[in-house]
Each structure stands twice: as structure tokens, then as C-alpha cells.
Design a protein around this motif. Structure first.
Motif, short mmCIF file in Angstrom:
data_model
loop_
_atom_site.label_atom_id
_atom_site.label_comp_id
_atom_site.label_asym_id
_atom_site.label_seq_id
_atom_site.Cartn_x
_atom_site.Cartn_y
_atom_site.Cartn_z
N PRO A 354 0.81 -1.23 0.00
CA PRO A 354 0.00 0.00 0.00
C PRO A 354 0.84 1.28 0.00
CG PRO A 354 -0.96 -1.60 1.50
CD PRO A 354 0.35 -2.18 1.06
N MET A 355 1.98 1.27 0.70
CA MET A 355 2.82 2.47 0.75
C MET A 355 3.39 2.79 -0.64
SD MET A 355 4.07 4.93 2.63
CE MET A 355 4.07 4.39 4.34
N MET A 356 3.90 1.74 -1.31
CA MET A 356 4.48 1.97 -2.64
C MET A 356 3.39 2.33 -3.66
SD MET A 356 7.75 1.84 -2.39
CE MET A 356 7.47 2.67 -0.82
N SER A 357 2.21 1.76 -3.51
CA SER A 357 1.10 2.12 -4.40
C SER A 357 0.72 3.59 -4.22
CB SER A 357 -0.12 1.23 -4.12
OG SER A 357 0.14 -0.10 -4.47
N ALA A 358 0.73 4.05 -2.97
CA ALA A 358 0.43 5.46 -2.70
C ALA A 358 1.51 6.36 -3.29
CB ALA A 358 0.30 5.69 -1.20
N GLY A 359 2.77 5.96 -3.11
CA GLY A 359 3.86 6.75 -3.67
C GLY A 359 3.80 6.83 -5.18
N LEU A 360 3.45 5.71 -5.81
CA LEU A 360 3.33 5.69 -7.26
C LEU A 360 2.17 6.56 -7.73
CD1 LEU A 360 4.82 4.45 -9.62
CD2 LEU A 360 3.21 2.53 -9.56
N THR A 380 12.96 9.06 -0.34
CA THR A 380 11.67 9.22 0.32
C THR A 380 10.66 8.30 -0.35
OG1 THR A 380 10.05 10.87 1.08
CG2 THR A 380 10.89 11.13 -1.15
N GLN A 381 9.52 8.04 0.32
CA GLN A 381 8.61 6.98 -0.13
C GLN A 381 8.15 7.12 -1.58
OE1 GLN A 381 8.39 4.40 1.58
NE2 GLN A 381 8.76 4.93 3.70
N PRO A 382 7.65 8.28 -2.03
CA PRO A 382 7.23 8.36 -3.43
C PRO A 382 8.39 8.13 -4.41
CG PRO A 382 6.28 10.17 -2.18
CD PRO A 382 7.30 9.52 -1.29
N ALA A 383 9.60 8.56 -4.04
CA ALA A 383 10.75 8.32 -4.91
C ALA A 383 11.10 6.84 -4.95
CB ALA A 383 11.95 9.14 -4.45
N TYR A 384 11.01 6.16 -3.81
CA TYR A 384 11.24 4.71 -3.82
C TYR A 384 10.24 4.03 -4.74
CZ TYR A 384 13.85 5.61 0.53
OH TYR A 384 14.73 6.09 1.47
N GLN A 529 -2.37 10.88 6.67
CA GLN A 529 -3.64 11.38 6.14
C GLN A 529 -3.82 10.97 4.68
OE1 GLN A 529 -3.96 15.65 5.62
NE2 GLN A 529 -6.12 15.63 6.15
N PHE A 530 -2.75 11.04 3.90
CA PHE A 530 -2.83 10.67 2.49
C PHE A 530 -3.24 9.21 2.34
CE2 PHE A 530 -1.23 9.38 -1.63
CZ PHE A 530 -1.47 10.48 -2.44
N LEU A 531 -2.61 8.33 3.12
CA LEU A 531 -2.93 6.91 3.03
C LEU A 531 -4.37 6.64 3.46
CD1 LEU A 531 0.36 5.39 4.51
CD2 LEU A 531 -0.35 5.42 2.11
N GLN A 532 -4.83 7.34 4.47
CA GLN A 532 -6.20 7.14 4.95
C GLN A 532 -7.23 7.61 3.93
OE1 GLN A 532 -7.15 9.41 8.45
NE2 GLN A 532 -9.04 8.28 8.87
N LEU A 533 -7.00 8.79 3.35
CA LEU A 533 -7.99 9.35 2.44
C LEU A 533 -8.04 8.63 1.10
CD1 LEU A 533 -7.49 13.18 3.13
CD2 LEU A 533 -9.44 11.75 3.78
N ARG A 534 -6.92 8.05 0.69
CA ARG A 534 -6.95 7.33 -0.59
C ARG A 534 -7.58 5.95 -0.44
NH1 ARG A 534 -2.93 3.54 -1.85
NH2 ARG A 534 -3.09 4.05 -4.07
N GLY A 535 -7.86 5.57 0.80
CA GLY A 535 -8.54 4.30 1.03
C GLY A 535 -7.58 3.14 1.02
#
Length: 535
Positions: A354-360, A380-384, A529-535
Motif C-alpha cells: 500500500p505504501m508503494m502504491s500510494a507513492g506511485l 523518500t517513499q514516493p521516490a522509492y 492522512q494521504f494513506l487514509q484518504l486514498r482508502g
């Protein structure tokens, strides 16, 4: 009288240098005498490490070497981290520093900024380091430096000039003139014929391209379509095949799906990639299996012998070799290439956490909002996530510091350097709250340089990636939760616009508006917050 420092500036201009990064000091003042009216712009960072990172970003975005003026001793040691990053990622960078006067250097007597031996330090992170001991040496040494940048594996070059030499009369020297660079190594006809025969006989061909093929997009596309071969792009090779092309596989080769694609291929042509662990085994789980014939096209003969041993190794400029190879291979027909590429892409996406999906999602929102942008990433996570599976729309439009040397704080100054080299395109810096505190003061440098810039700040209140690794290894997290300042207030103190993203869906419009208004803006994203709101 024309001083030696002024003559140096004239030589740099002859090599089409238009920007120099550095912080003036008592040991480099004479390098600045010739800058006014030279056509070379000087950019002042807040730290010499920032000068190096700016030069790196300038070089990656433009393809031209980044140039620094650095003071003796502490200035050079400050810049060393940036030079290490450029060395690891094959980035052309010219670092010109002072050194103590002839007769004083290496004396051990304690002169200002003295190091026991600057060149020995620099030799570890450069193609070469040279001390100028007489003025006539400069022209041939600069010619050597630009030959490395143009005709070999590009890496930093360090030239040091004794402070007493900088101010001497250079009127006797010949007019500044650019030396013709030697030609790059080119393909051998017999090797091209051998590789073409292998490719034509393959039922499941595959192409892997890295940063060394960044200027070979057209022949890569022609070869891929002729062979109906998927194209796996390493981090520095992203965008060689554009986003949306059915043969594009913008994925880390060791990921499930991509590794299976490599393993099933009966001929793999790898061009312009060192095939290093940060691309081919970033998680330490093992390299993908190369079960077919492997062809390596590399400009560096030593690197061609490292890592996966090739059945055929061609030492050549990637663009020249791929151009010759694409001309030697006529379209052969359907080989199920698009379906193989789609399976690999889908499998990689399906296995992202889920973290990498959010970053992507963040990375792809930038591409959707600003398709012509340059994205510069930190650790940082989105760059990873971008390293794992982001497809850039064109070469030199996505790069980061989370591979190779893997430094923190890179993205902000590197993005300033990129913005100075691609003035008509938006530049987005993707950085974490920990990383930005390494180089936060460079917000002021962007003001000085008058560069519009978008900083996308991923805030997880510390070093989130290291915290996760500690927990996964059964180590109680220590030293990874750090004080988080008010980034909105800090941005405003530097004269930047700033906003906290309230919902993932608002990111695209926020980016579009910032680019249209050519703002310097910090967009803060709260990870939880980003992870929560994106579901």
C-alpha cells in the motif's frame, strides 16, 4: 593584465559552459574576476554540498557537465558527498577548487584550509584529479576533462589550482579555444552482425536499457518494434520508451513479474546499464535469472565484466551501437512482446504494498498534471515507488538519489540545478521531511536563482523507511523520530508559497496551478492522512 583565473573562465566559455555553482571564498576570489561579462552565470548555494548537487541536477537534466568553483579544504570536503553521488551514477561534473600555494600545499604547517593531500581524497570519487603547477597545463587538462564527459563513461573530474597561481599574468597564453573531443567508441561490424543474428533467432527477445542509453531513445524504439521485444528500463533509463508504449516495462528488474520476464527471455540485450545491485537486486533477494544469451553494450570495458557475464560484450557508445543494430534487424513479426510486457507490468503493480502504491499515485499525478515536467527525487517513499515502477514520459525527466550512492538532501538543490538547465519546463522536487532538513536552506538559493520550483514534501515525521526496517528486523526504533518543524512557516519565511494538501484528489489541480503561475511553492503531504484518504 589578464589573470590566470580570467583565462580559466574564457576556456570554460569556449566549452559552452553557461552556469557555475559555488560559494566564493578567500581562496577562489581570483576565479571570479573574469565572470562579469563572460556569459557564465554564477549560482550561490548555501552549502558546497548544494553546489555539487545543483551541478548534478543541471547535468542530468541537460546532458551537459555541471561546473563548480569550490574553495580549498572544507569547501571541497563539503562537496565530496555530491561528487560521490555523481560518480556512482555516471554524471559529468567539473569541480575546480583552490589548493594552498606552491611550496605550501601538503606542508603540514597549518596553512588556512590545508589538507594533507586533497588529490588523494578526490581520486576516490573522480575520473581523475589534477593539480595545476604551471599555467600551460590548464588547456590540456580541461581538454582531458571534457573528453571524459563527451567520449567515455562520464564521471566527476577535479582540477585544483594553487591560490598564488590564480592571480598570475596569463597574457602569454594562447587564446582560449575548445579542443575537439575524441570520438566515442563505436560498434564493430562483426559484433553487430553477431548480435543481430542472435536477436533474429530469438523467440522471446528482451531489451534492458539504463542511463547510458538516455540519448538512444529513437534506435531503442526502432529495435524494440522490429524485434517485438519488451524494453525493461532501469531507474536512470526511464522514459527511453515513453509512458503508454505497449512494449515499455518501467520496473525494477528483480521485482516479481519483471524478474520472470527476464528469466523467460532467450536473448537479452542490455545497453547502457551497469547492471548494478540497486537496480537488479535492491532488496538483497537475488538477481533475476538470466537463462538465455546475454548481450551487453557498455562504454566502460571494466563494467562490462562486472555482474552478469555476457555471451557477447560490445564496448561502444550505446546510441551508436543501437542505431547500427536497429539498421541490421528488419521487422520480424509478432513475438507476443506486448502481452509479455503487460504481464510483467501488471504483476509488478499487483505486488506493490500500500505504501508503494500510494507513492506511485503521487508520481503519476505529477506526470498527469505536468507531462513535460522534470521530477527530481530524494530518498523518500514516493521516490522509492518511482524507482520501482514509474514510467517517465521522456528521458532525463526523472532521476533521484535513492539508488547508487543513495544520499539524503539531494533533491532540493538538484532540482534547482535542473530548473536552471530546462528553463521552459516545470521542475518538481519530491523529498521527505527528513531529507529536506539536510538542505532546507537551499530554498533561499532558488530565490536568488529566480527559478520557479515545486517542492512536494512527503511528511512522516522522521525517517519512516528506516523505522520500518528496524521493526522488520526486530530492532526497537531509535533515532528515527525527529522534531518536525512547521514547514509552512519555514517556506513562508523564505518567501515561498506553501500549502498543505487536504486530499489526494486535489494534487493534480494544485500542481497545474503552481506551474501555470510559475510559482516557488512547497506542497506538504501528510503521509498518514494521504494513506487514509486514498482508502
Amino acid at each position: 593584465m589578464k589573470t590566470f583565473g580570467t583565462y580559466l573562465v574564457e576556456l570554460l566559455r569556449a566549452y559552452d559552459v553557461d552556469t557555475v555553482f559555488g560559494i566564493p571564498g578567500v581562496h577562489t576570489i581570483e576565479l571570479y574576476r573574469g565572470l562579469p561579462g563572460s556569459g557564465i552565470r554564477h549560482i550561490t548555494p548555501r552549502h558546497e554540498q548544494g553546489a555539487g548537487f545543483m551541478a548534478d541536477g543541471y547535468a542530468r537534466a541537460s546532458g551537459k557537465p555541471g561546473v563548480c568553483f569550490i574553495i580549498t579544504g572544507p569547501g571541497l570536503t563539503n562537496a565530496a558527498t555530491a561528487m560521490g553521488q555523481a560518480y556512482a551514477d555516471s554524471v559529468p561534473m567539473l569541480v575546480i577548487s583552490g589548493v594552498n600555494a606552491l611550496g605550501h600545499m601538503d606542508s603540514g604547517e597549518g596553512y588556512l584550509h590545508e589538507l594533507p593531500d586533497q588529490r588523494q581524497l578526490m581520486k576516490q570519487i573522480t575520473a581523475f584529479s589534477h593539480t595545476i603547477r604551471k599555467m600551460e597545463e590548464l588547456e590540456p587538462v580541461l581538454a582531458r576533462a571534457f573528453a571524459v564527459f563527451a567520449s567515455a563513461r562520464p564521471r566527476p573530474v577535479h582540477i585544483e589550482i594553487p591560490i598564488d597561481l590564480m592571480a598570475q599574468d596569463a597574457d602569454r597564453l594562447p587564446p582560449a579555444k575548445r579542443a575537439a573531443a575524441p570520438t566515442r567508441p563505436g560498434p564493430i561490424a562483426s559484433a553487430i552482425s553477431q548480435i543481430a543474428d542472435l536477436a533474429k533467432g530469438a523467440s522471446k527477445p528482451l531489451i534492458i536499457v539504463g542511463g547510458g542509453a538516455a540519448d538512444a531513445a529513437a534506435p531503442v524504439l526502432a529495435l524494440a518494434e522490429a524485434l517485438d521485444a519488451p524494453v525493461v528500463m532501469t531507474v536512470n533509463g526511464r522514459g527511453i520508451l515513453p509512458e503508454g508504449h505497449p512494449l515499455a516495462v518501467p520496473c525494477t528488474p528483480s521485482l516479481k513479474g519483471c524478474a520472470e520476464l527476464v528469466a523467460e527471455s532467450d536473448v537479452v540485450i542490455a545497453a547502457g546499464t551497469e547492471m548494478g545491485p540497486t537496480d537488479f537486486d535492491p532488496f538483497g533477494t537475488g538477481r533475476p535469472g538470466f537463462n538465455g544469451r546475454l548481450v551487453r553494450i557498455d562504454i566502460d570495458p571494466e563494467q562490462a565484466m562486472r555482474g552478469n557475464r555476457a555471451d557477447v560484450a560490445l564496448i561502444s557508445d550505446a546510441a551508436a551501437a543501437l542505431t547500427a543494430l536497429s539498421a541490421a534487424v528488419t521487422p520480424i513479426g509478432e513475438r507476443n512482446g506486448s502481452a509479455r510486457a503487460e504481464r510483467a507490468r501488471s504483476e509488478v503493480r499487483r505486488n506493490l504494498d500500500p505504501m508503494m502504491s500510494a507513492g506511485l499515485q503521487v508520481m503519476e499525478a505529477i506526470r498527469e498534471a505536468l507531462p513535460d515536467s522534470v521530477i527530481v527525487g530524494d530518498s523518500t517513499q514516493p521516490a522509492y515507488a518511482g524507482c520501482l515502477a514509474y514510467n517517465a514520459p521522456q528521458p532525463r525527466s526523472w532521476f533521484c538519489a535513492s539508488t547508487g550512492y543513495g544520499t539524503l538532501g539531494y533533491a532540493l538543490p538538484a532540482a534547482i540545478g535542473a530548473a536552471l538547465s530546462v528553463k521552459d519546463r516545470p521542475v518538481v522536487c519530491v523529498i521527505g521531511d527528513g531529507g529536506i532538513q539536510f538542505t532546507l536552506s537551499e530554498l533561499g538559493s532558488a530565490i536568488d536563482a529566480e527559478t520557479p520550483l515545486i517542492v512536494l514534501l512527503w511528511n512522516n515525521s522522521g525517517y519512516g523507511e528506516i523505522k520500518t526496517h528496524m521493526r522488520n528486523l526486530g530492532v526497537e526504533p531509535q533515532g528515527v523520530v525527529i522534531f518536525t518543524p512547521n514547514f509552512q512557516a519555514l517556506a513562508q519565511a523564505y518567501g515561498w508559497n506553501s500549502v498543505v494538501l487536504d486530499h489526494p484528489q486535489s494534487l493534480i489541480q494544485t500542481l497545474k496551478s503552481a506551474a501555470e503561475m510559475r510559482q516557488r511553492i512547497l506542497i506538504e503531504i501528510n503521509e498518514a492522512q494521504f494513506l487514509q484518504l486514498r482508502g
